[in-house]
Design an enzyme around this catalytic site. Sequence first.
Site, PDB file in Angstrom:
ATOM      1  CG  HIS A  98      39.952 -17.364 104.253  1.00 37.23           C
ATOM      2  ND1 HIS A  98      40.283 -18.417 103.436  1.00 37.23           N
ATOM      3  CD2 HIS A  98      39.650 -17.912 105.447  1.00 37.23           C
ATOM      4  CE1 HIS A  98      40.183 -19.540 104.112  1.00 37.23           C
ATOM      5  NE2 HIS A  98      39.802 -19.272 105.330  1.00 37.23           N
ATOM      6  CD  GLU A  99      33.644 -14.714 104.072  1.00 35.03           C
ATOM      7  OE1 GLU A  99      32.936 -13.706 103.966  1.00 35.03           O
ATOM      8  OE2 GLU A  99      33.993 -15.397 103.097  1.00 35.03           O
TER       9      GLU A  99
END
Lengths: 601, 275
Positions: A443-444
Amino acid sequence: MPSAPTNPLVSDRFIDFLLFEVLDLEGLLALPDFAEHTRETVGIYLGTARRLARELLFPAYKPMDEAPPRLENGRVRVHRAMHDIYPRLVELGVLSATRPPEAYGQRLPLTVASLATSYLMAANLSAYGYLGLTTGAARLLESFGSDELKERFMGPLYRGEWTGTMALTEPQAGSSLSDVETRATPTAEGHYLVKGSKIFISGGDHDLTENIVHLTLARIDGAPPGIKGISLFAIPKNRPERGGLVPNDVEVAGVIHKIGWRGLPSLALNFGEAGDCHGYLVGEPHRGISYMFQMMNEARLMIGMNGAATASVAFHESLEYAKTRPQGRRLGDKDPRAPQIPIIEHADVRRMLLRQKAITWGSLALLGLAARLSDLAEHAREEASRARAAMLLDLLTPIAKSFPAERGFESNTLAVQVLGGYGYTSEYLPEAWLRDQKLNSIHEGTTGIQSLDLLGRKVPAAGGAAFGALLEEIAATCDGARDAGVNPDLVQRVEGAAMAMRQITLHLGSLGAQGDVRGMLLHSADYLDLASTMVIGWTWLRLAAAAQKNRADRPQDHDFYEGITSAAQYWIRTELPRVGYLAQLCRSGEDSYDRVRPEWF
Amino acid sequence: MKILVALKRVADPDNANKVKIPASGEKIDTTGLEWKPNPFDEYALEAALRLTENGTQPKVRAGEVVVVTFGPKETETTLRAALATGADRAIRVDASDDKLDGDLVARALKALVEKEKPDVVLMGKQAVDGDSNQVGQILAELLDWPMATFAATIREEAGALLVGREVDGGVSTLRVKLPAVVTVDLRIVAPTSVYSTKTPSTHKYNDGVRFAALPAIMAAKKKPLVEVKLADLAPDQALKVSYHGFAAPPARKAGIKVKDVSELVSKLKNEAKVL
């Protein structure tokens, strides 16, 4: 009565070492913007964060991992422990700690705030997640929202009355945000009517607060295609209307079952199924992606800190286990009547522990350094200092995001390994942290994205100015370490690796300059590995120099400083040599995975 | 209600292995020790805060809580942290840790009580460093005030406190008229242990002590913290307790296996002398 667990989550002595012996917190506090803070206020805040983490968040970690949020009648119910934890974290002041008073904050240096947060993340990363996301959403409104939007949404978010999310991803648009399809139709009343589906929305629904604000990317009707046609909207779950809150046509389409971060729901959301979802434009039309990018550094550093914290808690758990678990005898000791020795007496177990320490503490130090750069970029006295700090921070961010996640995962596997057979049972915690950690490399911005960001964007930026500044910083650290009396062999090795990094970077840069983008980026993953290994080696040399400088004054901390020196030696002697190999690989043009065709698999 | 809370800082009990005794054995070497408030005193502060509020609105103070400690300048951090959790004022009695004993502290507190005129003096039942368990009792005697020690529950009544004390075989409940000295035990910070007359009896507190939130930490910088000379409170600083020597507990020896029950009984009788 809550009692302190034996796992400290993060080492207090190491965090104090970082703040006061490495990162020069006193110097930061001398800046005018931080005038309100003193060593004493910082100490009390850290003390509170440690205590809350150990007494409130950590005991709830396993129960929350075992009983993830449930979808009931279209709404998500979270673990009841969160109902105790959430208001107390809000009260602690984490949501707006670094913000100025006009944004409900106390302007605490990020250096302090992020290291204090490491305890909360190590204790229970899902529990902190609700607040981290809320701060992120409020920050976007603070930076780009109109006064009216701030009043309406930012205040309740920073006060913790509502929570926030980042609603970017769609089923067909994850890493590729330019393919976002959610639509926004202007109305005469000023708001937009939004229609579309989002997925992987963390904290997208829950029963902790009466409202949730989704900071959402969508296309205004008729917007240009691609990245330049995407706008940012604030979309509340319930919209303020007629002095109350009315449902805003945001529906939960499903709960995603995750391997980690299980205490924080990840959802599929549908906006505007009934044609009545109001969205409020944040800033200018079509600028959504650029707004998001300006917030990206902080979000990525937060994920990096999650990685470091998740590795840290597992490191301490396995360290405690290794000290107390008797198994086997010393090599050469053949007497079966001799008592068994704790497994930490076996060299290979100490190898696994020292490797975890090198990765974990190296990551915490790098994130502390990045936070300090962020503080300087915003608050340093001179414009030149601010610009240099901002430039270095941009360059180091993909490393500070991906290294703690990738190598942290390795560190988490070592923690499982140290526990042996118990390590792969769910009765013990390390397997849960291993699962949590895996999300952080995804994620990110995945690690692949980080490698392209580093080599394709950050290194060549401004003619390689940031990269040049990094080399200067490394050289200064080497000089300082030599003066402090660090083993010269370690200093030379760091200098040699920095030279190798410089040469391969120039080479790849020249390929890029000649238009050979493929040749430049083919080994971007290896380049990220190289740069990360180098940067962590530089960080350890910095820590070793600080330890060398202070050890004479603090004989009672002899063991602590020996521990720093040992980990520095370990990383620089056993990992840094990979820089040369990786540089060769990047230069070689080795093309196995470039040549291979999908049908050949 | 006005409450005086006595707080002592102690060497961090979680890092007890850092306590070093020099070969001479004449004192404890305090260099490099980390300090924390004595947990029982923190519980006393929590009890004081609960007695001076309506638990449903803890931000509105109803009464005054004054914290006092004895020690060098750096003990002000302990006081500042107490101010950040809700105390109104702080007093540091300037003193050196090794020139105090329970008697002297109690005599100085008596002088302070006569000046401050609190309705209640609260403190921990003992400090976890010396475990002396003296100051509260001596102070009550010197003041000639009623006293309740080891309080596990406190309920405020008009002009009195109803104090529950856990004793062998049950709970002993005392009604002490104000002003009074109360020393507290561990369970005083359980969710339903302390009620002021303003807090509804249905209210449940969070388990444990309240913590210093960031906004409160910043606000505490503006709360008054004054220094008082020990000599002004206790002109006679002679100590009644003198320490003759310190020694670490003997290291634990490895166990042995006995052959049979009779050998076990014999060893318990003749070596351990517990039978």
